[in-house]
Scaffold this motif. Sequence first.
Motif, PDB file in Angstrom:
ATOM      1  N   ILE A  68      -4.356  17.312  20.203  1.00 19.54           N
ATOM      2  CA  ILE A  68      -5.219  16.371  20.785  1.00 19.54           C
ATOM      3  C   ILE A  68      -5.677  15.636  19.578  1.00 19.54           C
ATOM      4  O   ILE A  68      -5.999  14.365  19.918  1.00 19.54           O
ATOM      5  CB  ILE A  68      -6.224  17.414  21.805  1.00 19.54           C
ATOM      6  CG1 ILE A  68      -5.410  17.826  22.721  1.00 19.54           C
ATOM      7  CG2 ILE A  68      -7.164  16.033  22.058  1.00 19.54           C
ATOM      8  CD1 ILE A  68      -6.271  18.518  23.518  1.00 19.54           C
ATOM      9  N   GLY A  69      -6.410  16.030  18.712  1.00 22.56           N
ATOM     10  CA  GLY A  69      -6.973  15.210  17.562  1.00 22.56           C
ATOM     11  C   GLY A  69      -6.094  14.231  17.010  1.00 22.56           C
ATOM     12  O   GLY A  69      -6.463  13.329  16.763  1.00 22.56           O
ATOM     13  N   SER A  70      -4.722  14.790  16.761  1.00 25.22           N
ATOM     14  CA  SER A  70      -3.738  13.791  16.037  1.00 25.22           C
ATOM     15  C   SER A  70      -3.565  12.653  17.235  1.00 25.22           C
ATOM     16  O   SER A  70      -3.297  11.799  16.478  1.00 25.22           O
ATOM     17  CB  SER A  70      -2.570  14.498  15.771  1.00 25.22           C
ATOM     18  OG  SER A  70      -3.014  15.576  14.812  1.00 25.22           O
ATOM     19  N   SER A  71      -3.490  12.851  18.174  1.00 22.41           N
ATOM     20  CA  SER A  71      -3.156  11.917  19.203  1.00 22.41           C
ATOM     21  C   SER A  71      -4.244  10.949  19.270  1.00 22.41           C
ATOM     22  O   SER A  71      -3.895   9.707  19.202  1.00 22.41           O
ATOM     23  CB  SER A  71      -2.957  12.605  20.675  1.00 22.41           C
ATOM     24  OG  SER A  71      -2.363  11.795  21.442  1.00 22.41           O
ATOM     25  N   LEU A  72      -5.540  11.456  19.301  1.00 26.11           N
ATOM     26  CA  LEU A  72      -6.455  10.549  19.139  1.00 26.11           C
ATOM     27  C   LEU A  72      -6.678   9.731  17.975  1.00 26.11           C
ATOM     28  O   LEU A  72      -7.145   8.658  17.784  1.00 26.11           O
ATOM     29  CB  LEU A  72      -7.951  11.258  19.462  1.00 26.11           C
ATOM     30  CG  LEU A  72      -8.013  11.874  20.925  1.00 26.11           C
ATOM     31  CD1 LEU A  72      -9.178  12.995  20.776  1.00 26.11           C
ATOM     32  CD2 LEU A  72      -8.579  10.544  21.712  1.00 26.11           C
ATOM     33  N   ALA A  73      -6.287  10.155  16.982  1.00 27.46           N
ATOM     34  CA  ALA A  73      -6.274   9.573  15.474  1.00 27.46           C
ATOM     35  C   ALA A  73      -5.035   8.746  15.493  1.00 27.46           C
ATOM     36  O   ALA A  73      -4.825   7.949  14.401  1.00 27.46           O
ATOM     37  CB  ALA A  73      -5.994  10.565  14.403  1.00 27.46           C
ATOM     38  N   THR A  74      -4.003   8.508  16.389  1.00 28.57           N
ATOM     39  CA  THR A  74      -2.879   7.624  16.192  1.00 28.57           C
ATOM     40  C   THR A  74      -3.098   6.754  17.442  1.00 28.57           C
ATOM     41  O   THR A  74      -2.921   6.777  18.310  1.00 28.57           O
ATOM     42  CB  THR A  74      -1.655   8.518  16.516  1.00 28.57           C
ATOM     43  OG1 THR A  74      -1.663   9.938  15.743  1.00 28.57           O
ATOM     44  CG2 THR A  74      -0.399   7.685  16.354  1.00 28.57           C
TER      45      THR A  74
END
Length: 132
Positions: free
Chosen positions: A71-77
Motif C-alpha cells: 500500500i505504501g509503495s502504491s501511494l509512493a507511485t
Amino acid sequence: MKKSQLYTATGDQGTTSLIGGQRIDKSAPRIEAYGTIDELNSHIGLLAAHMTADQLLAPRFPVIQSRLFDIGSSLATPPSADTPPAPGVDAAEIADLEALIDEVDAELPPFRCFVLPGGSVAASQAHVARTV
C-alpha cells in the motif's frame, strides 16, 4: 543488487521524490498517507516482537506487514510513473482479515465499558498500532 542509500543528499527544500522521480511537497496528503502506513507497519513489527510465535495473530503479522508495504509503495507511485503499480489489497484479502478479526473477537467477552490501553507490553503496543 545495489544497496540503497539511507539519505538522498539532495538537501531539504520541503519536497521529496516519488517513485519515478516526480518531486512533491512533503506536506502533500500522499506523503502523509504513506508515512502513516510506514508508521503503522513499524508499530506492528514491534508488536510482533513482543508476541510468541504460537499466539493467534503472530503468524499473520508478516503478511499484514507485506500488504502495508505494498500500500505504501502504491501511494509512493504516481499514476504517471513508468513503473508498474505496486500490488494492492484485494477484496479476498480484506475478507480474510475481517474473518480473522471476527475469530479473535469471538474469544472476547462482550465489552461493557471503554477499554483502557495497557495490561501487558504486547497489549499496550497493540493499542498504539490501533491508534495509528
